[in-house]
Design a protein around this motif. Structure first.
Motif, PDB file in Angstrom:
ATOM      1  N   VAL A  98       0.966  -0.867   0.003  1.00 13.72           N
ATOM      2  CA  VAL A  98       0.311   0.205   0.397  1.00 13.72           C
ATOM      3  C   VAL A  98       0.589   1.068  -0.171  1.00 13.72           C
ATOM      4  O   VAL A  98       1.998   1.484   0.977  1.00 13.72           O
ATOM      5  N   MET A  99       0.942   1.677  -0.987  1.00 11.02           N
ATOM      6  CA  MET A  99       1.666   3.245  -0.955  1.00 11.02           C
ATOM      7  C   MET A  99       0.766   4.706  -0.284  1.00 11.02           C
ATOM      8  O   MET A  99       0.026   4.530  -1.191  1.00 11.02           O
ATOM      9  N   ASN A 100       0.921   4.615   0.757  1.00 12.15           N
ATOM     10  CA  ASN A 100      -0.065   5.074   1.991  1.00 12.15           C
ATOM     11  C   ASN A 100       0.873   7.100   1.854  1.00 12.15           C
ATOM     12  O   ASN A 100       1.453   7.074   2.148  1.00 12.15           O
ATOM     13  N   ASN A 101       0.177   6.571   0.845  1.00 14.49           N
ATOM     14  CA  ASN A 101       0.220   8.608   1.173  1.00 14.49           C
ATOM     15  C   ASN A 101      -1.119   9.893   1.921  1.00 14.49           C
ATOM     16  O   ASN A 101      -1.110  10.816   1.457  1.00 14.49           O
ATOM     17  N   ASN A 102      -1.980   8.955   2.624  1.00 16.60           N
ATOM     18  CA  ASN A 102      -2.601   9.524   3.202  1.00 16.60           C
ATOM     19  C   ASN A 102      -3.877  10.264   2.374  1.00 16.60           C
ATOM     20  O   ASN A 102      -4.536  10.846   3.134  1.00 16.60           O
ATOM     21  N   GLY A 103      -4.033   9.693   1.613  1.00 24.71           N
ATOM     22  CA  GLY A 103      -5.805  10.063   0.928  1.00 24.71           C
ATOM     23  C   GLY A 103      -5.381   9.805  -0.741  1.00 24.71           C
ATOM     24  O   GLY A 103      -4.562   9.007  -1.372  1.00 24.71           O
ATOM     25  N   VAL A 104      -6.524  10.941  -1.499  1.00 22.81           N
ATOM     26  CA  VAL A 104      -7.194   9.759  -2.648  1.00 22.81           C
ATOM     27  C   VAL A 104      -6.044  11.470  -3.015  1.00 22.81           C
ATOM     28  O   VAL A 104      -5.921  12.155  -3.596  1.00 22.81           O
ATOM     29  N   TYR A 105      -4.708  10.858  -3.987  1.00 22.30           N
ATOM     30  CA  TYR A 105      -3.555  11.305  -5.203  1.00 22.30           C
ATOM     31  C   TYR A 105      -2.917  11.806  -4.466  1.00 22.30           C
ATOM     32  O   TYR A 105      -1.684  12.014  -3.890  1.00 22.30           O
ATOM     33  N   ARG A 106      -3.219  12.834  -2.607  1.00 22.11           N
ATOM     34  CA  ARG A 106      -2.714  13.642  -1.781  1.00 22.11           C
ATOM     35  C   ARG A 106      -2.942  13.437  -0.501  1.00 22.11           C
ATOM     36  O   ARG A 106      -3.788  13.364  -1.019  1.00 22.11           O
ATOM     37  N   GLY A 107      -2.376  13.895   0.658  1.00 21.79           N
ATOM     38  CA  GLY A 107      -2.977  13.849   1.930  1.00 21.79           C
ATOM     39  C   GLY A 107      -3.029  15.670   2.172  1.00 21.79           C
ATOM     40  O   GLY A 107      -3.032  15.706   3.639  1.00 21.79           O
ATOM     41  N   THR A 108      -2.746  16.120   1.542  1.00 23.96           N
ATOM     42  CA  THR A 108      -2.646  17.392   2.235  1.00 23.96           C
ATOM     43  C   THR A 108      -4.077  18.428   1.717  1.00 23.96           C
ATOM     44  O   THR A 108      -3.341  19.287   2.200  1.00 23.96           O
ATOM     45  N   GLU A 150       3.200  12.431   1.491  1.00 28.51           N
ATOM     46  CA  GLU A 150       1.295  12.907   1.627  1.00 28.51           C
ATOM     47  C   GLU A 150       1.617  14.104   0.706  1.00 28.51           C
ATOM     48  O   GLU A 150       0.745  14.327  -0.170  1.00 28.51           O
ATOM     49  N   THR A 151       3.344  14.682  -0.112  1.00 32.30           N
ATOM     50  CA  THR A 151       3.026  16.108  -0.806  1.00 32.30           C
ATOM     51  C   THR A 151       3.371  15.696  -1.849  1.00 32.30           C
ATOM     52  O   THR A 151       3.778  16.200  -3.173  1.00 32.30           O
ATOM     53  N   ALA A 152       3.961  13.829  -2.694  1.00 33.85           N
ATOM     54  CA  ALA A 152       4.393  13.594  -3.915  1.00 33.85           C
ATOM     55  C   ALA A 152       3.791  13.928  -4.879  1.00 33.85           C
ATOM     56  O   ALA A 152       3.631  13.574  -5.980  1.00 33.85           O
ATOM     57  N   GLY A 153       2.151  13.546  -4.912  1.00 36.96           N
ATOM     58  CA  GLY A 153       1.269  13.186  -6.095  1.00 36.96           C
ATOM     59  C   GLY A 153       0.537  14.281  -6.743  1.00 36.96           C
ATOM     60  O   GLY A 153       0.698  15.150  -6.274  1.00 36.96           O
ATOM     61  N   THR A 154       0.772  14.144  -7.733  1.00 32.68           N
ATOM     62  CA  THR A 154      -0.507  15.223  -8.352  1.00 32.68           C
ATOM     63  C   THR A 154      -1.664  15.129  -8.278  1.00 32.68           C
ATOM     64  O   THR A 154      -2.297  13.735  -8.151  1.00 32.68           O
ATOM     65  N   GLU A 155      -2.646  15.740  -8.906  1.00 33.12           N
ATOM     66  CA  GLU A 155      -4.181  15.529  -8.792  1.00 33.12           C
ATOM     67  C   GLU A 155      -4.934  14.482  -9.764  1.00 33.12           C
ATOM     68  O   GLU A 155      -3.905  14.934 -11.371  1.00 33.12           O
TER      69      GLU A 155
END
Ligand code: ADP
Ligand code: TZD
Ligand code: MG
Length: 576
Positions: A484-494, A557-562
């Motif tokens: 599980v690539m856990n970034n605290n959410g959908v796309y990002r956790g921020t 948690e900041t690494a992803g994009t929408e």
């Protein structure tokens, strides 16, 4: 009367016998009225019966079993709600051209049709019909053989897809003589007949290809499904044409193949003059074959490419742009016909693509690969998608027989571009719809039908759609390693709640959630990792032990994009 002719059979056994007679040995199900005994008896009769926690996951398992085996995967559900839970998977299978049969028990027709409030009342046949390739109902035990034969043919012949088979409760208890029952069953002869392309269509394709200056081959999941691996490889290597694999065609040739243009994708799509589509549709995933991606002047303009399209479905031709050389037939027959035409008419005089084309591609490719290598070599804290996926890439390289299941947004897009595949049909993902929820169903079926280790790379949101099936994984002790690539959410956790209220933003989950503990709850191995080294150790241990494992990989948690790579598909308010 002989004693043998007095022996009786019933609807339950006729369904099981018809499936077995056609080489179908596995059922993915969730029990209840009226199919519990069918599942029990199937197990008693030697079938593999895999019981799930939600029908959608059983349905996804059946769909991907179909893709992996070229036999329809069977999903068995109860009536109304169970049927509806399976329907998403049936519809998704149809969209992706995976052969499956959803068999659902149903309630008494005369009460359903008068809407008198039957237990789990629903007109299932009518609801399923527009969402699948074919839908049938069997009312009499003596028609079970025909019903299952028709369902099998509809699922695997021509363009494969999903089939619904409605089995009313009353059917199962019907009896008939065992001998007549046996005679009523059909062993389907040649369920997916080869479809040989017309010779003039082959010549037309060859002529177009011979005139190309910047040719390109595009391999889709239809090519992976068709199991024409050797001929496809021969076509690519004999012609010397660069190729691009769609996501589930990765590994048809190893991604490290020198003719792979994957690392120069945007360059080759915009610049190619003749494109050979092999089992790939010109849908949204290929920008509909036009627009800027294809070198067009604006978002809707044709880029000037000519297309050869190899597909079993004649109606696929011209669906988005003109197809100059349609090559209709099954991929095995089409590719081998094209190969023999190349060998006989062009023979040793086949001219490989000009060096300007191949060296221009190589130049872009090397530049992009170097850029990627740099990004992968960084080791930031916290771990990001790149540093985690560099590990996954190495693990797959060391275990090329493992099957990679992949869903999420960033977790999907980064994995697709970073993790090389080496063998055919080893990458299974969200497919044509970009659907979340396939993860555990696909993983379970892949483990069950291939016996190979499975690695599921899951966004934390994506995992949630089928997460309860970790119990199923533990129950059947399957060699599945979920990351599980856990970034605290959908796309990002921020994201933050713009109103300042107490609720968190709609894309944000509980911070620091421990998905690994979910696996431990059922006796599997749960591992919490925050560095690439820990991730590597945990994945190696999972592969060596073959134990059900869930690795909670903490990602920045900041690494992803929408929406990952498809941000542009989000509508924007015109209101300024
Ligand atoms: P991708 O998403 O990888 O681009 P698609 O699902 O869009 O692939 O396309 C798969 C195509 O392959 C479909 O148009 C389907 O009709 C075709 N197809 C599937 N199986 C075969 C086969 N055995 N022979 C020829 N075409 C096939
Ligand atoms: N519901 C369904 C059935 N399919 C979908 N594709 C979506 C919702 C919308 N959706 C996406 O397209 S990706 C995604 C959703 C909810 C999840 C992305 O979050 P993730 O991945 O945690 O899985 P990343 O790595 O955080 O981007
Ligand atoms: Mg996420």
């Amino acid at each position: 009367m002989t004693t043998q002719s007095q022996e009786m059979t019933d609807g339950f056994h006729l369904v099981i016998d018809a499936l077995k007679l056609n080489g179908i040995d596995t059922i993915f199900t969730l029990p209840g009225i009226p199919i519990t005994d069918l599942a029990r008896m199937a197990q008693a009769e030697g079938m593999r019966v895999i019981s799930f926690r939600h029908e959608q996951n059983a349905g996804n398992a059946a769909a991907i079993a179909g893709f992996l085996t070229q036999k329809p995967g069977i999903c068995l559900t109860v009536s109304a709600p169970g049927f509806l839970n399976g329907l998403t998977a049936l519809s998704n299978a149809t969209t992706n051209c995976f052969p499956m049969i959803l068999m659902s028990g149903s309630s008494e027709r005369e009460i359903v049709d008068l809407q008198q409030g039957e237990y789990e009342e629903m007109d299932q046949l009518a609801i399923a019909r527009p969402l699948c390739k074919a839908a049938f109902r069997v009312l009499y035990a003596e028609d079970i053989g025909v019903g299952i034969a028709r369902a099998i043919r509809a699922a695997v012949s021509g363009r494969p897809g999903g089939v619904y088979l409605d089995l009313p409760a009353r059917l199962f208890g019907q009896t008939m003589s065992a001998q007549a029952g046996k005679q009523s069953l059909i062993k389907v002869v040649d369920p997916a007949p080869r479809q040989i392309p017309a010779p003039d269509a082959v010549q037309r394709a060859l002529t177009l290809l011979k005139g190309a200056r910047r040719p390109l081959i595009l391999l889709g999941k239809g090519a992976a499904y068709a199991r024409a691996d050797a001929d496809i490889r021969a076509l690519v290597e004999k012609t010397g044409i660069p190729y691009l694999p769609m996501s589930m065609a990765k590994g048809l040739l190893p991604d490290t193949h020198e003719q792979s243009a994957a690392a120069a994708r945007s360059y080759v799509l915009a610049e190619a003059d003749v494109v050979v589509l092999v089992g790939a549709r010109l849908n949204w995933l290929l920008s509909h074959g036009k627009g800027k991606t294809w070198g067009g002047k604006d978002a809707r303009a044709w880029g000037g490419q000519k297309f050869v399209q190899i597909d079993i479905s004649p109606q696929e031709m011209d669906s988005n742009v003109a197809i100059d050389a349609p090559l209709v037939g099954d991929i095995g027959s089409c590719v081998s016909a094209l190969l023999s035409a190349i060998n006989s008419t062009a023979g040793s005089s086949w001219v490989k693509p000009p060096a300007e084309w191949t060296s221009a591609i190589a130049e872009r490719k090397n530049k992009n690969l170097a850029k990627m290598a740099e990004a992968l070599a960084r080791n930031p804290t916290p771990m990001n998608f790149h540093s985690a996926l560099a590990v996954v890439r190495d693990v797959i390289k060391a275990n090329p027989e493992a099957i990679l299941v992949n869903e999420g947004a960033n977790a999907l897009d980064f994995t697709r571009s970073i993790v090389d595949m080496y063998r055919p049909r080893k990458r299974l993902d969200v497919g044509t719809w970009g659907i979340m929820g396939i993860g555990m169903g696909f993983s379970i079926a892949a483990a069950v039908v291939t016996g190979k280790p499975v690695i599921a790379i899951e966004g934390d949101s994506a995992f949630g759609f089928s997460g309860m099936e970790v119990e199923t994984i533990c129950r059947y002790n399957l060699p599945i390693c979920v990351v599980v690539m856990n970034n605290n959410g959908v796309y990002r956790g921020t994201d933050v709640n713009p109103s300042g209220g107490a609720d968190v933003a709609p894309t944000v989950f509980v911070k620091g959630a421990r998905y690994d503990m979910l696996m431990e709850a059922f006796g599997g191995a749960g591992v919490h990792v925050t560095t690439p080294a820990e991730l590597h150790r945990a994945m190696d241990a999972a592969i060596v032990s073959g134990r059900p494992t869930l690795i909670n990989a903490v990602i920045d948690e900041t690494a992803g994009t929408e929406s990952g790579r498809i941000t542009s598909l989000n509508p924007q308010s015109a209101k300024k």
